[in-house]
Scaffold this motif. Sequence first.
Motif, short mmCIF file in Angstrom:
data_model
loop_
_atom_site.label_atom_id
_atom_site.label_comp_id
_atom_site.label_asym_id
_atom_site.label_seq_id
_atom_site.Cartn_x
_atom_site.Cartn_y
_atom_site.Cartn_z
N UNK A 531 0.53 -0.88 -0.14
CA UNK A 531 0.20 -0.20 0.06
C UNK A 531 1.08 1.07 0.19
N UNK A 532 0.40 2.53 -0.39
CA UNK A 532 0.32 3.43 -0.18
C UNK A 532 -0.01 4.71 0.64
N UNK A 533 0.01 5.86 1.12
CA UNK A 533 -0.31 6.78 1.80
C UNK A 533 -0.53 7.36 0.67
N UNK A 534 -1.91 7.84 0.21
CA UNK A 534 -2.21 8.33 -0.82
C UNK A 534 -2.80 9.75 0.04
N UNK A 535 -3.40 10.54 1.12
CA UNK A 535 -4.13 11.16 1.56
C UNK A 535 -4.31 10.86 3.07
N UNK A 536 -4.25 12.12 3.93
CA UNK A 536 -3.75 11.59 5.38
C UNK A 536 -4.41 13.08 5.38
N UNK A 537 -5.14 13.28 6.82
CA UNK A 537 -5.52 14.72 7.59
C UNK A 537 -4.29 15.50 7.96
N UNK A 538 -4.16 16.45 8.22
CA UNK A 538 -3.30 17.57 8.80
C UNK A 538 -2.98 16.72 9.65
N UNK A 539 -1.35 16.60 10.73
CA UNK A 539 -1.43 16.10 11.65
C UNK A 539 -0.80 17.59 12.59
N UNK A 540 -1.48 17.26 14.50
CA UNK A 540 -2.10 18.31 15.03
C UNK A 540 -1.21 18.02 16.03
N UNK A 541 -0.59 18.76 17.25
CA UNK A 541 -0.64 17.94 18.50
C UNK A 541 -1.68 17.38 19.29
N UNK A 542 -0.92 15.97 20.35
CA UNK A 542 -1.61 15.24 21.15
C UNK A 542 -1.76 15.60 21.91
N UNK A 543 -2.07 16.49 22.79
CA UNK A 543 -1.34 17.15 23.91
C UNK A 543 -1.50 16.47 25.70
N UNK A 544 -0.65 15.48 25.60
CA UNK A 544 -0.08 14.95 27.04
C UNK A 544 -0.78 13.26 26.59
N UNK A 545 -0.36 12.71 25.02
CA UNK A 545 -0.62 12.09 24.82
C UNK A 545 -2.01 10.87 24.86
N UNK A 546 -1.76 9.41 25.48
CA UNK A 546 -3.18 9.44 25.53
C UNK A 546 -3.96 9.53 26.90
N UNK A 547 -3.47 10.90 27.64
CA UNK A 547 -4.00 11.73 28.36
C UNK A 547 -5.90 12.36 27.54
N UNK A 548 -5.05 12.65 25.96
CA UNK A 548 -6.07 13.53 25.19
C UNK A 548 -7.01 12.65 24.89
N UNK A 549 -7.08 11.10 24.73
CA UNK A 549 -7.58 10.21 24.54
C UNK A 549 -8.92 10.81 25.26
N UNK A 550 -8.87 10.62 27.40
CA UNK A 550 -9.51 10.43 28.27
C UNK A 550 -9.91 12.01 28.41
N UNK A 551 -9.68 13.30 27.97
CA UNK A 551 -9.75 14.61 28.18
C UNK A 551 -9.69 15.29 26.70
N UNK A 552 -11.44 15.37 26.38
CA UNK A 552 -11.02 15.85 24.29
C UNK A 552 -10.89 17.12 24.84
N UNK A 553 -11.39 17.93 25.43
CA UNK A 553 -10.74 19.00 25.75
C UNK A 553 -9.49 19.49 25.09
N UNK A 554 -8.11 18.34 25.14
CA UNK A 554 -7.08 18.92 25.15
C UNK A 554 -6.62 19.11 22.89
N UNK A 555 -7.81 18.34 22.76
CA UNK A 555 -7.45 18.17 21.13
C UNK A 555 -7.96 19.73 20.65
N UNK A 556 -9.19 19.81 21.46
CA UNK A 556 -9.95 21.03 20.66
C UNK A 556 -9.28 22.18 20.80
N UNK A 557 -8.48 22.00 21.81
CA UNK A 557 -6.85 23.20 22.39
C UNK A 557 -6.31 23.50 21.30
#
Length: 774
Positions: A531-557
Amino acid sequence: MIRRAITISGIVQGVGFRPLTYRLACKLGLKGWIRNGDGGVVIEVEGEPSTLDSFLAELTSQPPPLARIDAVHWSNRPPRGDSGFLIEPSEADLASEIFISPDVATCDDCLAELFDPGDRRYRYPFLNCTNCGPRLTIITGAPYDRERTSMASFAMCPECRAEYEDPGDRRFHAQPTACPRCGPGLLLLDHQGQPIARADPLTQAVEALRRGRIGALKGLGGYHLACDAGDDHAVAELRSRKHRDEKPFAVMVASLEAVRELCEVSPEEAALLAAPRRPIVLLRRKPGARVADGVAPRNPWLGVMLPYTPLHHLLLRDLEGIPLVMTSGNRSDEPIAYEDQDARQRLTGIADFFLVHDRPIHLRCDDGVTRVVAGVELPIRRSRGDAPRPLALPVECRVPILALGGQLKATFALGRGHHAFLSHHIGDLDHYAAFRAFGEAIAHYERLFNLHAELLVHDLHPDYASTQYAREHRGSRPTIAVQHHHAHMASCMAVHGLVEPVIGVTFDGTGYGTDGGIWGGEFLIGDYRAFRRAAHLRPVAMPGGEQAVREPWRMAAAYLADAGEPLAMLSGPIPSPALATVERMIARSFHAPTTTSAGRLFDAVAALAGVRQRVSYEGQAAIELEWLASEVAPEGVYPFEIQSLATNPPAEALVLDLRPMIVEIAGEVRRGVAQAVIGRRFHSTVVEVIAQVCDRLRARTGLDAVVLSGGVFLNALLTEETTVRLAGDGFRVYRHRRVPPNDGGLSLGQLAVAAARVTTEGVADVPGDPGESR
């Protein structure tokens, strides 16, 4: 007169195929024999040609309920003048190719006996026949005979033995068959696991449930925790004791009519509810349904199932219309308890009583979960009732292969020939108990199918427990790594039998990329081999790593910061010191890895719109955003950009820049636009992004087949609208069936990729995906 030798392969052993064949041959006056053979049954039968044609047509078109015919081959033989039709002894060594039936819900014939006062099995909680009952969860070895099941210690009484040996009886060679005289029995225990000396354990359990007590009920594949689903206090107490804050509970009701009192039920949903596998089915809840709000807090959907064991039927009949919460017997996130002593230790403090029996469970197996989207089933969790039924592989495994899946929603798959034996749902391997169960189940399946893998396949992520298992158990065997989203794409391809290159839209929470990054919003071009990666979302920070999964406001920030919007708009629900810390983490790239995850994008928008800032279970924010969006009509899309940064466009990935969308959403939030409207427009925008990217990739490659995979495509609104839009644009669209789009389907995709890469020269040089560390 002519004679035919017929070989039928598939799930045709231990499911009543031989007695049905015997009865049919006798009815048509045919002579010959049938026996279990290597991989199926072997029949030799003679009679007039037209009668033989009728025999084969009826046998293959109306097999026993649990049978699945994969192939039929026949040839003519000289007549031998047999005097009758016989069931002959099985061939000596069948373990190499036996297909085992899953556990199956109680059949109508057994139900009639269960409630017939004149029947000797009247109200017996463990009656079964060749058409129903336990299979996978009681088998200790192969071939499938009583002495290799957990029923081995129960010697049959003369009446059961007579039925077992009568080819005309539906209990002919029904290995778990029993009756009150010779089979398992019920026992009631108190909250400390001590026996209660009462005449009828079932009656006492029913009375306790009526009084609002919580019971631990031993079932087919493990223990359930049960209480009155209409009792607010009992449900709240169960949540408190189980440490399960908001994740929905499943509900069991007595009949389809009872389901319709609680939920809207389409014909497709009704068929799933009543299917022999009896999964939990997600249904839209009716207003005023007599179920406590705490069963599924603020949730417009209920997970509902029908009884699938005689014990369930007796409980629900005696409760006279009371629906039961039936949730896995464990504390939050642990594997389901299935061994008696372990269950008493782990569930003491949760259960007020235990309703148990003395038939051992050899293999734990949780309930399956599914739903219907646009009239078609979309599996969520493939488990009891499905496993270990084999799936057809479009590419042949030239050597035995073990695919180990991922970290979450773990399954594994064994491959041999064109068959994939996908395991039951095991759980998240973050927990040691689940990892131990994972290894035990692999060993059991390998013994059961007499399959020792010559090649191990695992995820590209070096720290997954399944990858660790491959390292620890490889010995001299080669291993290969398959990139997470490649496996997702291949899984959907495999269930549809695709062998052509496709566009793979793979949206999920996180997956380890070939560049070492955190992927999750991917458009791939490829097939099983590459396979090859043909397109993807623009990368953004994931502050706190896994903590951002439990606290979605971090991804909003993170998305606000990336779009140049002030983070201060989050200061209402989020304390200023925490917000300032996350802002510094993003600015300094400290403990804030970048991600292209579509799952985190949904979290970010949910938090930005004010739907939920923290979650108590996986995907909660995105799920609640979907509920809101589903209640309003489409209302346009937000702006976005598709960027091509390459000097060689056909070879380089497109980048999907959603910063213009974030700016618009932030403005709407400040203006007080309703959450549902924002959620609906966001879903429409994601559909538009997918459509435009697929159109560009088709123009580049000429491909018109699109597969939709990854856990984000459990979102019914997104899946349905994406499918409709792409089909309208002239694409052939394939979505998941038979296996879920989430990580529960990864092992099937890994298996298909490995099978395609194995050459006739052997497995020593089978390549992994780029980025593999060897």
